[in-house]
Motif scaffolding. Sequence first.
Motif, mmCIF file in Angstrom:
data_model
loop_
_atom_site.group_PDB
_atom_site.id
_atom_site.type_symbol
_atom_site.label_atom_id
_atom_site.label_comp_id
_atom_site.label_asym_id
_atom_site.label_seq_id
_atom_site.Cartn_x
_atom_site.Cartn_y
_atom_site.Cartn_z
ATOM 1 N N SER A 102 0.824 -1.209 0.000
ATOM 2 C CA SER A 102 0.000 0.000 0.000
ATOM 3 C C SER A 102 0.857 1.258 0.000
ATOM 4 O O SER A 102 2.046 1.217 0.304
ATOM 5 C CB SER A 102 -0.907 0.014 1.240
ATOM 6 O OG SER A 102 -0.123 0.103 2.425
ATOM 7 N N LYS A 103 0.223 2.340 -0.339
ATOM 8 C CA LYS A 103 0.851 3.657 -0.254
ATOM 9 C C LYS A 103 -0.249 4.651 0.082
ATOM 10 O O LYS A 103 -1.398 4.487 -0.318
ATOM 11 C CB LYS A 103 1.535 4.024 -1.566
ATOM 12 C CG LYS A 103 0.612 3.956 -2.782
ATOM 13 C CD LYS A 103 1.369 4.186 -4.073
ATOM 14 C CE LYS A 103 0.435 4.039 -5.280
ATOM 15 N NZ LYS A 103 1.159 4.218 -6.564
ATOM 16 N N GLY A 104 0.112 5.657 0.826
ATOM 17 C CA GLY A 104 -0.895 6.633 1.224
ATOM 18 C C GLY A 104 -0.287 7.723 2.068
ATOM 19 O O GLY A 104 0.927 7.933 2.055
ATOM 20 N N LEU B 249 -5.256 14.091 -0.586
ATOM 21 C CA LEU B 249 -5.876 12.794 -0.816
ATOM 22 C C LEU B 249 -7.196 12.966 -1.546
ATOM 23 O O LEU B 249 -8.005 13.833 -1.201
ATOM 24 C CB LEU B 249 -6.128 12.084 0.512
ATOM 25 C CG LEU B 249 -4.902 11.670 1.317
ATOM 26 C CD1 LEU B 249 -5.339 11.024 2.614
ATOM 27 C CD2 LEU B 249 -4.033 10.717 0.513
ATOM 28 N N TRP C 46 3.650 3.772 3.854
ATOM 29 C CA TRP C 46 3.603 2.557 3.026
ATOM 30 C C TRP C 46 3.729 1.308 3.887
ATOM 31 O O TRP C 46 4.227 1.349 5.007
ATOM 32 C CB TRP C 46 4.693 2.567 1.949
ATOM 33 C CG TRP C 46 6.111 2.728 2.439
ATOM 34 C CD1 TRP C 46 6.835 3.886 2.476
ATOM 35 C CD2 TRP C 46 6.977 1.706 2.974
ATOM 36 N NE1 TRP C 46 8.099 3.651 2.989
ATOM 37 C CE2 TRP C 46 8.218 2.325 3.296
ATOM 38 C CE3 TRP C 46 6.843 0.336 3.193
ATOM 39 C CZ2 TRP C 46 9.292 1.627 3.841
ATOM 40 C CZ3 TRP C 46 7.909 -0.384 3.747
ATOM 41 C CH2 TRP C 46 9.117 0.271 4.055
ATOM 42 N N SER D 290 -5.309 -5.838 -7.085
ATOM 43 C CA SER D 290 -5.979 -5.216 -8.236
ATOM 44 C C SER D 290 -7.466 -5.503 -8.280
ATOM 45 O O SER D 290 -8.173 -4.994 -9.157
ATOM 46 C CB SER D 290 -5.325 -5.708 -9.535
ATOM 47 O OG SER D 290 -5.521 -7.101 -9.704
ATOM 48 N N VAL E 34 -9.660 -2.801 -3.626
ATOM 49 C CA VAL E 34 -9.594 -1.361 -3.915
ATOM 50 C C VAL E 34 -10.690 -0.622 -3.159
ATOM 51 O O VAL E 34 -10.458 0.423 -2.541
ATOM 52 C CB VAL E 34 -9.703 -1.103 -5.427
ATOM 53 C CG1 VAL E 34 -9.848 0.396 -5.704
ATOM 54 C CG2 VAL E 34 -8.478 -1.650 -6.164
ATOM 55 N N GLU F 160 -9.508 2.284 -0.475
ATOM 56 C CA GLU F 160 -9.574 3.687 -0.893
ATOM 57 C C GLU F 160 -10.351 4.599 0.059
ATOM 58 O O GLU F 160 -9.957 5.748 0.249
ATOM 59 C CB GLU F 160 -10.108 3.784 -2.316
ATOM 60 C CG GLU F 160 -9.070 3.314 -3.336
ATOM 61 C CD GLU F 160 -9.415 3.705 -4.752
ATOM 62 O OE1 GLU F 160 -10.611 3.938 -5.027
ATOM 63 O OE2 GLU F 160 -8.488 3.770 -5.581
ATOM 64 N N SER G 9 -4.038 3.552 -0.971
ATOM 65 C CA SER G 9 -4.184 2.948 -2.286
ATOM 66 C C SER G 9 -3.365 1.667 -2.364
ATOM 67 O O SER G 9 -2.287 1.579 -1.777
ATOM 68 C CB SER G 9 -3.695 3.910 -3.378
ATOM 69 O OG SER G 9 -4.447 5.102 -3.378
ATOM 70 N N PRO G 10 -3.847 0.659 -3.113
ATOM 71 C CA PRO G 10 -3.027 -0.532 -3.334
ATOM 72 C C PRO G 10 -1.772 -0.146 -4.102
ATOM 73 O O PRO G 10 -1.801 0.746 -4.952
ATOM 74 C CB PRO G 10 -3.933 -1.432 -4.181
ATOM 75 C CG PRO G 10 -5.321 -0.894 -3.996
ATOM 76 C CD PRO G 10 -5.166 0.571 -3.773
#
Length: 324
Positions: A123-125, A230, A252, A278, A283, A287, A292-293
């Motif tokens: 993940s990342k955010g 975001l 992350w 995916s 998702v 979200e 986010s993936p």
Amino acid sequence: MTINRRHFSAAVASLGLPLSWNAHAADVFPSKPLKIICPFAPGGGSDFIARVAATILGEHTGQACVVDNRPGAGGTLGSELALRSAADGYTLLLVAGSYTVNPSLYKIRFDPVNDMTPVIQLSKGAYVLCVNARLPVNSLQELIAYAKSNPDKLTYASAGNGSHLHISTAYMFGMAGAKATHIPYKGTGPAVTDLLAGNVDMLVAGTEALMQHVKSGKLRALAVTTDKRLAAYPDIPTIAEAGVPGYDVVAWHGLIAPRGVAPEIIRKLNDALNAGLSSREIVAKLEPTGVSPAGGTPAQFGELIKAEIPRYAKVVKDNGIHSD
């Protein structure tokens, strides 16, 4: 006579000669339940991502996957336990940004690059900076001004000494030229609880842990840590635009395995996780939390880890951060 790989492996084994990796084990992997060691307490953002990964692996490998929470020492205790496990792919380690900070803060008994095998970035955010609603500030600029006029009176929580949340907050105050008192907790969950109770003034943490309380009016969101707002919360400014130019911290998570896991096993894990990340269901689950993936190759995740270690070493040194 044609000798297939299985017969070759058996012949070599009968002679007492080592194989570079167990081909048969890779062929049948996984044949038993998997485990993800999460080196943080239940209830926080890392635990949430670990359980998402466990769900994906369970669905895409046909084997159960459990999460084993082993908090302590900024994540180093659980990390060492995982990286000392058998290199068979059945024990994985959930890592976050703190994994790249710990080498600068703790006397760790493993090499964070050479003693692991990257699997995937999950993940990342962004983190979000929140204050208790009773604190008399309504913006990041007001928070910084309050900190400067009340040196060390302002308190901020974190998931523990040396955690990514600790470093991210100290980094922000250092860039702003302000001071606040750090109050470490054993995980994000306990930190959120005390923030809600008013025992600490502020916390930088994952949106999944904080935004529900912002919506209820108990907390006030002042800014997010990334250099872009975001999509899920477009009204919350970035720290860079709200008063600390140049600040940018990405939250992350990812999975790594002990050193020496067979490449074919890593490929199977990576393929399963990429497929799950995916999917519409995952998702949709991630979200709304502002996360986010990520996905990608093991090599790409390995390069991220290598790049973050020297970056945070400089942050630790410049801000005089200690683990105790």
